[in-house]
Design a protein around this motif. Sequence first.
Motif, PDB file in Angstrom:
ATOM      1  N   LYS A  21      86.425   7.927 -18.336  1.00 23.27           N
ATOM      2  CA  LYS A  21      86.912   9.287 -18.032  1.00 23.27           C
ATOM      3  C   LYS A  21      87.690   9.283 -16.719  1.00 23.27           C
ATOM      4  O   LYS A  21      88.752   9.891 -16.614  1.00 23.27           O
ATOM      5  CB  LYS A  21      85.726  10.260 -17.900  1.00 23.27           C
ATOM      6  CG  LYS A  21      84.942  10.505 -19.182  1.00 23.27           C
ATOM      7  CD  LYS A  21      85.382  11.778 -19.837  1.00 23.27           C
ATOM      8  CE  LYS A  21      84.499  12.180 -21.002  1.00 23.27           C
ATOM      9  NZ  LYS A  21      85.198  13.035 -21.968  1.00 23.27           N
TER      10      LYS A  21
ATOM     11  N   ASN B 250      87.786  21.186 -33.800  1.00 23.84           N
ATOM     12  CA  ASN B 250      86.666  21.523 -34.694  1.00 23.84           C
ATOM     13  C   ASN B 250      85.317  21.105 -34.100  1.00 23.84           C
ATOM     14  O   ASN B 250      84.274  21.277 -34.716  1.00 23.84           O
ATOM     15  CB  ASN B 250      86.844  20.867 -36.076  1.00 23.84           C
ATOM     16  CG  ASN B 250      86.912  19.353 -35.976  1.00 23.84           C
ATOM     17  OD1 ASN B 250      86.872  18.796 -34.880  1.00 23.84           O
ATOM     18  ND2 ASN B 250      87.017  18.685 -37.108  1.00 23.84           N
TER      19      ASN B 250
ATOM     20  N   ARG C   7      90.637  14.608 -37.154  1.00 21.00           N
ATOM     21  CA  ARG C   7      90.735  13.886 -38.427  1.00 21.00           C
ATOM     22  C   ARG C   7      90.309  14.724 -39.623  1.00 21.00           C
ATOM     23  O   ARG C   7      90.846  14.617 -40.702  1.00 21.00           O
ATOM     24  CB  ARG C   7      89.892  12.599 -38.358  1.00 21.00           C
ATOM     25  CG  ARG C   7      90.405  11.583 -37.366  1.00 21.00           C
ATOM     26  CD  ARG C   7      89.333  10.600 -37.008  1.00 21.00           C
ATOM     27  NE  ARG C   7      88.140  11.290 -36.526  1.00 21.00           N
ATOM     28  CZ  ARG C   7      87.003  10.707 -36.229  1.00 21.00           C
ATOM     29  NH1 ARG C   7      86.880   9.414 -36.380  1.00 21.00           N
ATOM     30  NH2 ARG C   7      85.981  11.412 -35.791  1.00 21.00           N
TER      31      ARG C   7
HETATM   32  N1  LIG Z   1      78.687  18.179 -24.973  1.00 23.23           N
HETATM   33  C1  LIG Z   1      78.445  17.978 -23.680  1.00 23.23           C
HETATM   34  O1  LIG Z   1      77.333  18.247 -23.146  1.00 23.23           O
HETATM   35  C2  LIG Z   1      79.530  17.430 -22.790  1.00 23.23           C
HETATM   36  C3  LIG Z   1      79.315  17.358 -21.406  1.00 23.23           C
HETATM   37  C4  LIG Z   1      80.340  16.876 -20.594  1.00 23.23           C
HETATM   38  C5  LIG Z   1      81.539  16.473 -21.147  1.00 23.23           C
HETATM   39  N2  LIG Z   1      81.711  16.522 -22.494  1.00 23.23           N
HETATM   40  C6  LIG Z   1      82.988  16.064 -23.049  1.00 23.23           C
HETATM   41  O2  LIG Z   1      83.554  17.115 -23.796  1.00 23.23           O
HETATM   42  C7  LIG Z   1      84.323  16.576 -24.874  1.00 23.23           C
HETATM   43  C8  LIG Z   1      83.953  17.275 -26.172  1.00 23.23           C
HETATM   44  O3  LIG Z   1      82.572  17.111 -26.404  1.00 23.23           O
HETATM   45  P1  LIG Z   1      81.880  17.742 -27.692  1.00 23.23           P
HETATM   46  O4  LIG Z   1      80.442  17.714 -27.427  1.00 23.23           O
HETATM   47  O5  LIG Z   1      82.566  19.028 -28.058  1.00 23.23           O
HETATM   48  O6  LIG Z   1      82.247  16.621 -28.785  1.00 23.23           O
HETATM   49  P2  LIG Z   1      82.305  16.743 -30.375  1.00 23.23           P
HETATM   50  O7  LIG Z   1      81.602  17.960 -30.858  1.00 23.23           O
HETATM   51  O8  LIG Z   1      81.876  15.426 -30.906  1.00 23.23           O
HETATM   52  O9  LIG Z   1      83.870  16.937 -30.655  1.00 23.23           O
HETATM   53  C9  LIG Z   1      84.779  15.874 -30.561  1.00 23.23           C
HETATM   54  C10 LIG Z   1      85.870  16.130 -31.568  1.00 23.23           C
HETATM   55  O10 LIG Z   1      86.831  15.084 -31.481  1.00 23.23           O
HETATM   56  C11 LIG Z   1      87.364  14.845 -32.775  1.00 23.23           C
HETATM   57  N3  LIG Z   1      87.748  13.431 -32.868  1.00 23.23           N
HETATM   58  C12 LIG Z   1      86.981  12.335 -32.681  1.00 23.23           C
HETATM   59  N4  LIG Z   1      87.694  11.219 -32.858  1.00 23.23           N
HETATM   60  C13 LIG Z   1      88.954  11.606 -33.150  1.00 23.23           C
HETATM   61  C14 LIG Z   1      90.155  10.909 -33.455  1.00 23.23           C
HETATM   62  N5  LIG Z   1      90.214   9.572 -33.492  1.00 23.23           N
HETATM   63  N6  LIG Z   1      91.266  11.637 -33.719  1.00 23.23           N
HETATM   64  C15 LIG Z   1      91.236  12.989 -33.708  1.00 23.23           C
HETATM   65  N7  LIG Z   1      90.121  13.701 -33.417  1.00 23.23           N
HETATM   66  C16 LIG Z   1      88.993  13.022 -33.151  1.00 23.23           C
HETATM   67  C17 LIG Z   1      86.247  15.147 -33.761  1.00 23.23           C
HETATM   68  O11 LIG Z   1      86.788  15.760 -34.928  1.00 23.23           O
HETATM   69  P3  LIG Z   1      87.062  14.906 -36.281  1.00 23.23           P
HETATM   70  O12 LIG Z   1      85.778  14.234 -36.608  1.00 23.23           O
HETATM   71  O13 LIG Z   1      87.524  15.920 -37.261  1.00 23.23           O
HETATM   72  O14 LIG Z   1      88.144  13.931 -35.934  1.00 23.23           O
HETATM   73  C18 LIG Z   1      85.373  16.156 -32.994  1.00 23.23           C
HETATM   74  O15 LIG Z   1      85.505  17.429 -33.487  1.00 23.23           O
HETATM   75  C19 LIG Z   1      84.063  15.062 -24.888  1.00 23.23           C
HETATM   76  O16 LIG Z   1      85.159  14.418 -24.304  1.00 23.23           O
HETATM   77  C20 LIG Z   1      82.826  14.909 -24.031  1.00 23.23           C
HETATM   78  O17 LIG Z   1      82.802  13.678 -23.339  1.00 23.23           O
HETATM   79  C21 LIG Z   1      80.743  16.990 -23.327  1.00 23.23           C
END
Ligand SMILES: NC(=O)c1ccc[n+]([C@@H]2O[C@H](COP(=O)([O-])OP(=O)(O)OC[C@H]3O[C@@H](n4cnc5c(N)ncnc54)[C@H](OP(=O)(O)O)[C@@H]3O)[C@@H](O)[C@H]2O)c1
Length: 225
Positions: free
Chosen positions: A128, A9, A32
């Motif tokens: 990471k 999500n 979650r």
């Molecule tokens: N955005 C960027 O620019 C970027 C760049 C490089 C790498 N990344 C990497 O890409 C990944 C995703 O990034 P994003 O920006 O898409 O993050 P995001 O929008 O915050 O998504 C993370 C998801 O993880 C879920 N989550 C968090 N804690 C959890 C738990 N304990 N159990 C189950 N689910 C959990 C959350 O959903 P719930 O709240 O429903 O649990 C949330 O939807 C990360 O690992 C980040 O380091 C991102």
Amino acid sequence: MKLIVTGGNGFIGSEICRQAISRGIRVVSISRRGAPKRREPWMEDVLWFKADIFDTHAWKGVLEKGDQVVHTVGILLEKRKKKLTYDRMNGESVITVAHTAAKAGISTFAMISASDAPPFIKGYIQAKRKAEEYLKNQPFRSMIFRPGFVYGPGRKGTAFIAALTRFGLRIPLAGKMLGAYAPVHVSHLAAAVLESLEKPEIQGILDINAIRRTAQTVSGREDHT
Ligand SMILES: NC(=O)c1ccc[n+]([C@@H]2O[C@H](COP(=O)([O-])OP(=O)(O)OC[C@H]3O[C@@H](n4cnc5c(N)ncnc54)[C@H](OP(=O)(O)O)[C@@H]3O)[C@@H](O)[C@H]2O)c1
């Protein structure tokens, strides 16, 4: 065979789910809170399983032999008081899911890692890299995606930051420093992830250029704009 997306999500996870559904793949998201708050037609086709990723007993029954897993759970900023540390969220979460998935006999595991992080959040990238190391010794095929800055309509303000970064990349000294954060559109990252799941010859680390190249092979065949 189905696709499990942890954090399905989220910003990147939901684009992976959306494109997977458009490819006719059966998708289960684990997070979650379940489904995203916004409603879009493709979301009806995803099974939004609610569980904390560290509570493996709650969700391990979702896994079947041969499944593919994309792990997107991770944080950019720590909240130590809430025990949301880099070690736990960017490192242990990957290891926990990979370990559980290996026991279930999954075939493929993709992790969304990162190209680099600024020195003041060194722990982000260290966690990471530790998780990446763990994946090397697992019985499944694994892909480690190392994008720079990910932008797209699902996250406000990111298109502007991406444009500024692209501008900075053209300035010699700044460009050298910003290289690791070169912007990648979320739809291109998702396209590269899905393409890699389908191609057994792809494995190991995919850096920013490899992500772009892999996404380009989809261009024209898929909607990833
Ligand atoms: N955005 C960027 O620019 C970027 C760049 C490089 C790498 N990344 C990497 O890409 C990944 C995703 O990034 P994003 O920006 O898409 O993050 P995001 O929008 O915050 O998504 C993370 C998801 O993880 C879920 N989550 C968090 N804690 C959890 C738990 N304990 N159990 C189950 N689910 C959990 C959350 O959903 P719930 O709240 O429903 O649990 C949330 O939807 C990360 O690992 C980040 O380091 C991102």
